[in-house]
Write a protein that holds these residues in place. Structure first.
Motif, short mmCIF file in Angstrom:
data_model
loop_
_atom_site.label_atom_id
_atom_site.label_comp_id
_atom_site.label_asym_id
_atom_site.label_seq_id
_atom_site.Cartn_x
_atom_site.Cartn_y
_atom_site.Cartn_z
N THR A 173 37.32 37.23 46.06
CA THR A 173 38.59 37.69 46.62
C THR A 173 39.29 38.93 45.67
O THR A 173 38.73 39.00 44.56
N VAL A 174 39.99 39.65 46.23
CA VAL A 174 40.71 40.50 45.40
C VAL A 174 41.48 40.02 44.08
O VAL A 174 41.22 40.95 43.11
N GLU A 175 42.15 39.16 44.19
CA GLU A 175 42.59 38.43 43.04
C GLU A 175 41.53 37.87 42.13
O GLU A 175 41.81 38.42 40.73
N ASN A 176 40.57 37.40 42.45
CA ASN A 176 39.54 37.05 41.49
C ASN A 176 39.02 38.10 40.85
O ASN A 176 38.57 38.22 39.77
N LEU A 189 39.97 41.24 40.26
CA LEU A 189 40.93 41.61 39.30
C LEU A 189 41.00 40.88 38.07
O LEU A 189 40.74 41.44 36.83
N ALA A 190 40.88 39.61 38.02
CA ALA A 190 40.90 38.69 36.85
C ALA A 190 39.39 39.00 36.38
O ALA A 190 39.27 39.12 34.81
#
Length: 204
Positions: free
Chosen positions: A178-181, A183-184
């Motif tokens: 996902t986008v959030e993961n 970025l991490a």
């Protein structure tokens, strides 16, 4: 195979010395064989040319070493007249063929050893990556993964085997997130890359 041929080859083996010995055929197409040390043998075939007056002696590797015959290395062979005395043929083989047979076996054993070491190293690295994923790779695999496709994070690590054998150690990661993961993960990779760039490997 005639008894005459076996008697002849036994006399040849005596000249070659222990552990060489004459035996009946071990593979399709040969008439007899000379068995030697360290997983090799010399196939003996009566040539059908020249009215069966010549013997073709060709080296082979056993089933354990055969897959490890080095690329470009030809199995040695010689052709001798059946009419020559066995003592003379034995001395000729000791000079012309046996050293090449020993070299072939040694090269195959060396390649087999190096491949085994590479496989063990590859396995240990993959196991370490799997431990980081919290999973265990399947025995004999060259990939390990965590998560599943469609989940917030799915990552696969693959050991690149051709490069591995050439001593260029590489592991390729494939990440679906996902986008959030994403970025991490990007931040983590960026930090590590920056650290590696700041402190280059002195061995490179």
């Amino acid at each position: 195979m005639s008894d005459e041929l076996m008697q002849y080859l036994r006399a040849v083996a005596e000249v070659l010395g222990e552990p060489w010995r004459a035996v009946t055929s071990r593979r399709v197409g040969e008439d007899a064989a000379l068995i030697g040390p360290d997983g090799g043998w010399i196939s003996v075939t009566v040539s059908y040319r020249a009215e069966r007056t010549r013997l073709v002696l060709e080296a082979w590797l056993d089933s354990e070493l055969r897959p490890h015959q080095p690329t470009g290395m030809v199995r040695p062979s010689v052709t001798v007249a059946r009419a020559r005395p066995a003592a003379a043929v034995g001395k000729d083989l000791a000079r012309r063929l046996i050293p090449d047979v020993v070299e072939l076996i040694a090269a195959a054993r060396d390649l087999a050893h190096r491949r085994a070491c590479d496989a063990a190293d590859l396995s240990s690295v993959l196991a370490a990556v799997g431990a980081g994923f919290g999973t265990t790779p399947v025995a004999g695999a060259n990939t390990v993964s965590v998560g599943a496709y469609g989940q917030p994070l799915f990552a696969t690590a693959q050991v690149l085997q051709p490069f591995w054998r050439s001593r260029q150690r590489r592991v390729r990661f494939s990440i679906d997130a996902t986008v959030e993961n994403a970025l991490a993960v990007a931040a983590l990779v960026g930090e590590r890359a920056a650290a590696d760039h700041a402190t280059p490997d002195s061995c490179r």
